[in-house]
Design an enzyme around this catalytic site. Structure first.
Site, short mmCIF file in Angstrom:
data_model
loop_
_atom_site.label_atom_id
_atom_site.label_comp_id
_atom_site.label_asym_id
_atom_site.label_seq_id
_atom_site.Cartn_x
_atom_site.Cartn_y
_atom_site.Cartn_z
N GLU A 1 -3.25 6.27 8.24
CA GLU A 1 -3.83 7.37 7.47
C GLU A 1 -5.04 7.94 8.20
OE1 GLU A 1 -4.88 5.61 3.73
OE2 GLU A 1 -6.88 5.06 4.42
N LYS B 1 0.81 -1.21 0.00
CA LYS B 1 0.00 0.00 0.00
C LYS B 1 0.85 1.27 0.00
CE LYS B 1 -3.70 -2.47 -0.06
NZ LYS B 1 -3.10 -3.80 -0.19
N ARG C 1 -7.17 -8.37 -8.46
CA ARG C 1 -7.82 -9.67 -8.59
C ARG C 1 -9.30 -9.45 -8.85
NH1 ARG C 1 -10.51 -9.26 -3.86
NH2 ARG C 1 -9.41 -8.36 -2.07
#
Length: 665
Positions: free
Chosen positions: A199, A118, A291
């Site tokens: 975050e 990430k 995916r």
């Protein structure tokens, strides 16, 4: 000509069944791998070839990618489809396929590595012009060093993760310091990488994601957005397409942003770009899932495309055969995920035996993607999702109404499920009026549970007990003959009384007489005249005081089972029936020594913080039990000393297993 000749599916459960359906349509042979626990699973029966993995651990069978690639080559498979979860976002697995000349039906290993981390994904998002929530990345020590400067609340996320795993909210610096090592450990457990980042957490955000597809020839299209804001424990449980939360301008902007990040990494496969959107429709990049998504069926319903078919096509090297202006959104689709879990008990996983399973009827507008089709065992080794229910209609209101009817006709007896929780959400005014956010389930949980409990209390429990008793006493004794069991039980005469239990309430029925197909009886002061109109296996139609009831009912044992009535799943037991299958404990657990600490659920002890003789204080974390990828913390209920320690790390336990005792000071 088919894209592949033979494809190995490196997955299990409902997604394996889903992939097999498209492979069969394309006349491509399907191969599945399975472990001991999946011997009788539907996907094993559906596949053209089923290969049993020699593994002592059922989970390891689906994670040994070197062995999986070797099996694919041995069985002459020219492609491997990873599904979702397990190895689907493993760059090492994709790389192994590339090196061995077997097509990985997904993006390149480089794209997975970039988007799978990430922190790297955030860097590429910035380069692509996307907005990001404020936050920090780095080692735990680096994050702690910047803790004072963070804008709380913050969300701790696994850098290599997804699917809501390893995520924690911290409302203060103290909570951050406590949660960081836990989140890191969960990330390591789920994804093999303990790296995390932090975050800004938005209390009223919406979760909007865009379905994308790219090919090897730099062609990219999107299939519009999905609204995925209804989540519990950071995992989606209801998804919709289209989102009615965004304007047409925002829809174009967010879809263009998703395409931009695909182009930046030359992404060639099916994927999903996920965003957080605030109350002003300003959206921020969260992550990209490289995916097929669990919720892909809602997109298929509103666009009419088979996304697995397209994924196979681009994986084979063919060019995209559709243009963006050929992809349209029509109508509205909703997906509900059915989980083996107990919403009344903090969504604790509920593995075990399903003794009765009846899915709703499907049609062009109703789809059930399921891992089972009959009574089955739900293992605690895997994610607790049992199936997905998808309903389509011309508009959202009609789709919601259709979904409510479908869920009402879904019957799973033997384990706890979230079916009633889903139904409660579908009836909730805030959901219907689209007053939702990613915090909807957290903020509204108590009111949703209260709504369910009020509905449960509004139903006189004598009615389900009466219906169950009439079914139990009159059901067919065999498929060959339909004898009236009531007439064969010599112990039941006129004015005989039958005792039973519904939920935790004790009840009784007094049968006065049976004349001209009518039962005359009394239950808790209510005089009743009842007639059975229809009775067959697991079904009864009965008229009670001129009110007609059509009920699906099933017995786990003689005189003990469950039925559904007015959308409620109701456990019922006749107390006159005793038999070998039922275990009656001589000492009820509730009467045991209150110092004994019991396991909250079946699972495995993954962390033990105490030893015999240790002193603990009330509220101390003493151990953690894990099941179905969910951790459940067990805390000391009093000050005292640890004794009678019955477990160690890796010990497997059942629900209510005595773990240890705390002798109060």
């Amino acid at each position: 000509m088919a894209y592949f000749k033979r494809v190995l599916i490196a997955n299990r459960g409902e997604i394996a069944v889903r992939i097999i359906k498209t492979l069969r349509k394309l006349e491509i042979e399907s191969v599945v791998l399975y472990s001991n626990i999946d011997n009788d699973a539907d996907f094993v029966k559906e596949a053209d070839i089923s290969f049993k993995m020699d593994s002592n651990n059922s989970l390891d069978a689906y994670l040994d990618f070197h062995k999986i690639v070797d099996i694919a080559k041995e069985l002459n498979c020219d492609g491997i489809h990873p599904g979702y979860g397990f190895l689907s976002e493993s760059a090492d697995f994709a790389k192994a396929c590339e090196l061995e000349g077997v097509v990985f039906i997904g993006p390149s290993s480089l794209a997975i590595r970039i988007m799978g981390n990430k922190n790297m994904a955030r860097d590429y998002a910035l380069k692509s012009g996307l907005q990001l929530p404020s936050g920090v990345k780095g080692s735990i020590e680096e994050i702690i060093s910047k803790a004072d400067s963070l804008d709380y609340p913050v969300l701790i996320k696994a850098a290599a993760g997804g699917g809501g795993k390893g995520m924690r909210i911290a409302n203060s610096k103290d909570e951050l310091l406590k949660s960081l090592p836990i989140a890191s450990r969960e990330a390591l457990s789920y994804f093999g990488n303990g790296e995390v980042y932090v975050e800004k957490y938005f209390n009223k955000a919406r979760h909007i994601e865009v379905q994308v597809l790219g090919d090897h020839h730099d062609n990219y299209v999107h299939f519009y957005e999905r609204e995925c804001s209804i989540q519990r424990r950071y995992q989606k449980i209801i998804e919709e397409s289209p989102s009615i939360s965004i304007s047409e301008d925002t829809r174009k902007e967010i879809c263009d942003a998703a395409i931009a990040i695909c182009k930046s990494i030359r992404y060639y496969s099916l994927g999903t770009v996920e965003f957080l959107m605030d109350e002003n429709e300003k959206f921020y990049f969260m992550e990209m899932n490289t995916r097929v998504q669990v919720e892909h069926p809602v997109t298929e319903m509103v666009t009419g495309f088979d996304l697995i078919d397209l994924q196979l096509m681009v994986a084979s090297g063919k060019r995209l055969n559709i243009k963006q202006d050929e992809i349209l959104q029509r109508g509205h689709a909703i997906e509900c995920r059915v989980y083996a879990e107990d919403p009344l008990n903090n969504f604790v996983p509920s593995p075990g035996d399903i003794y009765f399973y009846k899915a709703p009827q499907t049609s062009t507008d109703v789809r059930i993607d399921s891992s089972i089709s009959s009574p089955s065992f739900v293992s605690g080794d895997f994610d607790p999702m049992i199936s997905k229910v998808i309903a389509y209609a011309e508009d959202r209101v009609t789709a919601i109404e259709k979904m409510k009817r479908v869920i009402n006709d879904y019957h799973i007896y033997g384990i706890e499920t979230n079916l009633y929780y889903l139904k409660t959400i579908l009836k909730d005014r805030d959901f219907i009026d689209n007053r939702i956010s990613t915090n909807y389930c957290n903020e509204g949980h108590n009111s949703l549970i209260a709504s369910y409990n009020n509905e449960r209390k509004s139903l006189p429990t004598c009615i389900p007990f009466l219906i169950f008793s009439l079914y139990s006493l009159n059901k067919p004794v065999s498929t060959a003959q339909y004898n009236n069991v009531w007439h064969s039980l010599k112990g039941f005469k006129d004015n005989s009384q039958l005792k039973g239990r519904v939920w935790d309430e004790e009840l009784f029925l007094t049968f006065f007489t049976y004349q001209n197909d009518f039962y005359y009886l009394n239950t808790h002061g209510l005089d009743v005249k009842a007639k059975i109109n229809t009775i067959r296996d697991n079904y009864i139609e009965v008229v009670i005081n001129d009110h007609s009831f059509k009920v699906v009912v099933a017995e786990q044992y003689e005189g003990k089972g469950c039925l559904s009535l007015e959308g409620l799943f109701i456990p019922v037991e006749r107390c006159d029936v005793l038999h070998d299958e039922l275990e009656y404990l001589s000492d009820d657990l509730s009467n045991q020594d209150s110092n004994i600490v019991l396991s909250p659920m079946p699972g495995k002890v993954i962390k033990l913080n105490v030893s015999e003789g240790d002193k603990v204080k009330k509220g101390d974390l003493i151990l953690i039990v894990e099941a179905m990828k969910m951790e459940n913390n067990v805390y000391a209920h009093c000050d005292g000393v640890i004794s009678d320690l019955n477990v160690k790390e890796t010990t497997l336990v059942d629900a209510n297993t005595p773990l240890l005792s705390i002798t109060e000071k």
